[in-house]
Every structure is written in C-alpha cells, then in structure tokens.
Design a protein around this motif. Sequence first.
Motif, PDB file in Angstrom:
ATOM      1  N   ARG A 225      42.392  37.308  36.973  1.00 14.08           N
ATOM      2  CA  ARG A 225      42.396  37.834  35.605  1.00 14.08           C
ATOM      3  C   ARG A 225      41.586  36.919  34.696  1.00 14.08           C
ATOM      4  NH1 ARG A 225      47.663  36.492  32.360  1.00 14.08           N
ATOM      5  NH2 ARG A 225      46.582  34.476  32.557  1.00 14.08           N
ATOM      6  N   ASP A 226      41.820  35.635  34.813  1.00 12.68           N
ATOM      7  CA  ASP A 226      41.206  34.678  33.892  1.00 12.68           C
ATOM      8  C   ASP A 226      39.724  34.448  34.162  1.00 12.68           C
ATOM      9  OD1 ASP A 226      43.655  34.414  32.667  1.00 12.68           O
ATOM     10  OD2 ASP A 226      44.194  32.559  33.712  1.00 12.68           O
ATOM     11  N   ASP A 227      39.302  34.537  35.429  1.00 15.38           N
ATOM     12  CA  ASP A 227      37.875  34.292  35.708  1.00 15.38           C
ATOM     13  C   ASP A 227      37.067  35.581  35.837  1.00 15.38           C
ATOM     14  OD1 ASP A 227      38.305  35.283  38.282  1.00 15.38           O
ATOM     15  OD2 ASP A 227      38.242  33.334  39.252  1.00 15.38           O
ATOM     16  N   GLY A 228      37.726  36.734  35.653  1.00 13.19           N
ATOM     17  CA  GLY A 228      37.010  38.006  35.647  1.00 13.19           C
ATOM     18  C   GLY A 228      36.734  38.613  37.005  1.00 13.19           C
ATOM     19  N   THR A 229      37.326  38.052  38.068  1.00 10.27           N
ATOM     20  CA  THR A 229      37.107  38.604  39.399  1.00 10.27           C
ATOM     21  C   THR A 229      37.635  40.027  39.507  1.00 10.27           C
ATOM     22  OG1 THR A 229      37.180  36.408  40.412  1.00 10.27           O
ATOM     23  CG2 THR A 229      37.576  38.275  41.864  1.00 10.27           C
ATOM     24  N   ASP A 230      38.751  40.315  38.827  1.00  8.47           N
ATOM     25  CA  ASP A 230      39.305  41.675  38.859  1.00  8.47           C
ATOM     26  C   ASP A 230      38.297  42.684  38.343  1.00  8.47           C
ATOM     27  OD1 ASP A 230      39.374  40.737  36.254  1.00  8.47           O
ATOM     28  OD2 ASP A 230      41.479  41.245  35.890  1.00  8.47           O
ATOM     29  N   GLN A 231      37.621  42.353  37.243  1.00  7.39           N
ATOM     30  CA  GLN A 231      36.620  43.264  36.688  1.00  7.39           C
ATOM     31  C   GLN A 231      35.367  43.304  37.558  1.00  7.39           C
ATOM     32  OE1 GLN A 231      35.517  42.571  32.586  1.00  7.39           O
ATOM     33  NE2 GLN A 231      33.950  44.147  32.617  1.00  7.39           N
ATOM     34  N   THR A 232      34.998  42.176  38.146  1.00  9.85           N
ATOM     35  CA  THR A 232      33.819  42.141  39.010  1.00  9.85           C
ATOM     36  C   THR A 232      33.977  43.100  40.180  1.00  9.85           C
ATOM     37  OG1 THR A 232      33.316  39.837  38.439  1.00  9.85           O
ATOM     38  CG2 THR A 232      32.411  40.683  40.511  1.00  9.85           C
ATOM     39  N   ILE A 233      35.150  43.048  40.833  1.00 14.19           N
ATOM     40  CA  ILE A 233      35.415  43.955  41.955  1.00 14.19           C
ATOM     41  C   ILE A 233      35.349  45.401  41.488  1.00 14.19           C
ATOM     42  CG2 ILE A 233      37.180  44.721  43.599  1.00 14.19           C
ATOM     43  CD1 ILE A 233      38.149  41.811  43.710  1.00 14.19           C
ATOM     44  N   HIS A 234      36.018  45.689  40.372  1.00 18.09           N
ATOM     45  CA  HIS A 234      36.046  47.045  39.835  1.00 18.09           C
ATOM     46  C   HIS A 234      34.643  47.543  39.517  1.00 18.09           C
ATOM     47  CE1 HIS A 234      35.892  49.713  36.286  1.00 18.09           C
ATOM     48  NE2 HIS A 234      36.857  50.364  36.902  1.00 18.09           N
ATOM     49  N   ASP A 235      33.860  46.723  38.812  1.00 18.83           N
ATOM     50  CA  ASP A 235      32.534  47.167  38.379  1.00 18.83           C
ATOM     51  C   ASP A 235      31.599  47.409  39.568  1.00 18.83           C
ATOM     52  OD1 ASP A 235      33.467  46.982  35.828  1.00 18.83           O
ATOM     53  OD2 ASP A 235      32.275  45.233  35.257  1.00 18.83           O
ATOM     54  N   LEU A 236      31.680  46.562  40.584  1.00 15.76           N
ATOM     55  CA  LEU A 236      30.844  46.762  41.768  1.00 15.76           C
ATOM     56  C   LEU A 236      31.183  48.077  42.460  1.00 15.76           C
ATOM     57  CD1 LEU A 236      30.825  43.147  43.246  1.00 15.76           C
ATOM     58  CD2 LEU A 236      28.853  44.388  42.321  1.00 15.76           C
ATOM     59  N   MET A 237      32.461  48.406  42.532  1.00 19.80           N
ATOM     60  CA  MET A 237      32.871  49.666  43.142  1.00 19.80           C
ATOM     61  C   MET A 237      32.426  50.850  42.276  1.00 19.80           C
ATOM     62  SD  MET A 237      34.265  48.535  45.869  1.00 19.80           S
ATOM     63  CE  MET A 237      33.317  46.999  45.740  1.00 19.80           C
TER      64      MET A 237
END
Length: 273
Positions: free
Chosen positions: A80-92
């Motif tokens: 959540r804090d480093d943005g990995t959750d959004q990175t995974i989502h955006d790539l998909m």
Amino acid sequence: MSERKSYKTDLSDEQWALVEPVIIAWKGAHPSVSGHQGRYAMREIVNALLYQGRTGCQWDLLPHDFPPPGAVKYYFYTWRDDGTDQTIHDLMRWQVREKMGRKADPSLVVLDTQSVHAAAGVPAESTGRDAAKKVPGRKRGLAVDVLGLVIAVAASAHENAVGIALLDKVAADTDAVEKALVDRGFKKALVAHGQKVNIEVEVVERNPAQTGFVPQAKRWVVERAYGILMLHRRLVRDYEHRPRSSESRVYWAMTSVILRRLTGATAPAWHTA
C-alpha cells in the motif's frame, strides 16, 4: 504453492503468471539484509489478500492454511505504502485495454463517488456525513474509463475533495486523459481544478422528466464498477483506519476482476453463502 484445499478466490496458475513478475521484481528491489528469501510463498500472500477482500473477514480470522495474519498484514501495508498494489492493478488494466484493441490509457474518464458507512473504530477525523443520503462514513471515489476499468481511486470525508484528488491522480498517472464526465453532485471548484490539470470537466445533467434510476449515457459504467466492487464484502463497509488502505482494497478487488477477464475465468458465486 503449499498443498491445501483451494479457495474460490485463489489465483489460477495462469493468473499468477501475470502477477508473479511484478512480485519478483519487487523482491529483487527489496532484498533482505540477511539474504533470507522469506518464509512464505508470495502467491499465498496474494491469495490471502484476495480471500479477505472477497469475504470481508478480519485479519485474525484468516484461515489457518494461509500465512499468519501478521505476515499478510505486513505485505498489505508495505505494498500500500510503496504503490505496488496500484502497479499490479495498472499493469493488468493496460493488458485488458490492449487486448480489446485500445490504447493503454484512455482519453476520457468518468468520475463518481459512493457514500460508504464507516465501521466502528474508524477515526472520526477521516469520516464525514452525506447530508443528502444521511450516510455517516467516507466518500469512495472512482475514475473509470468507458470499459469500467479503474483509472484512479480516492477516499475522503467530502465529495469535492475526492473529485479533486481523482483529477490530480489521473493527471499524475497519465497524460492521455483530456476529458472527465461528472454528475451535478460535484461543485464548480472541480471544473476550475480541471482547468489547472488540463482536463476538461463536463457536468452531465439529468433529464428532469426522468424519474427513478435511469442509466446515463457513458456515465453508467462507473455505476456498474461500484456494483462489481460490492461483491467484495470488505468494501461493503469501510473498515480501514486510513483512507489509503480503503483505496488499496479497491485496487486489489479490481485486480482480481481484471485477472478473470484476462484469463477467461468465471467469478466466484456466493448465492448459497
């Protein structure tokens, strides 16, 4: 993955193959000082997060065949804090759009907010009250494309603050968006803010002759997105102390939806639950 009875929310081998490269890259960028590779399989960490999002269970009520709640919680907060959750989502999301013959990023987004009841224990300073709908809690905001895919997420106590945050995130994450459609619940300040970030904000007026719920052209996709999110029980009520955690829950929920679209899998059924 360890041998155990599978859950309906578990990633298939095909779905994990899409997510795994991001996790491997993340682990490579965050090596342990001791060289330890970690006790728990990353696939099981992601499976636990998807299970919790879909079922809505508390951390301590995660099934015992998942990694311990403390380990799952650590990765949820870290990503959540480093943005990995959004990175995974955006790539998909980019893969879905390209699969449908569209560019990676849209030129038009639809903005809307949803009033969500806050659970007991959620800090009062991060919540408010929807005067029109008489709902105490938080505003959950989405910016979606015409396919209903999430471009940005924001959570706040006030609708206009959510709208401004959404425009800022859209402008920061992509330079392709030129126009945003909103309803009249947003104030003129949002239109003015759109000019600052070079996004035209158009207020879609409802036909006064219409009564009841009538889907509005193009704007209906955001309503559908909220309906899909409501299948994820962790999102039915806002249990998160921090708005950023609420946003992360949306990214994980939509990631599971997108992975099913990419692999042709069906959604878990809860009719007998």
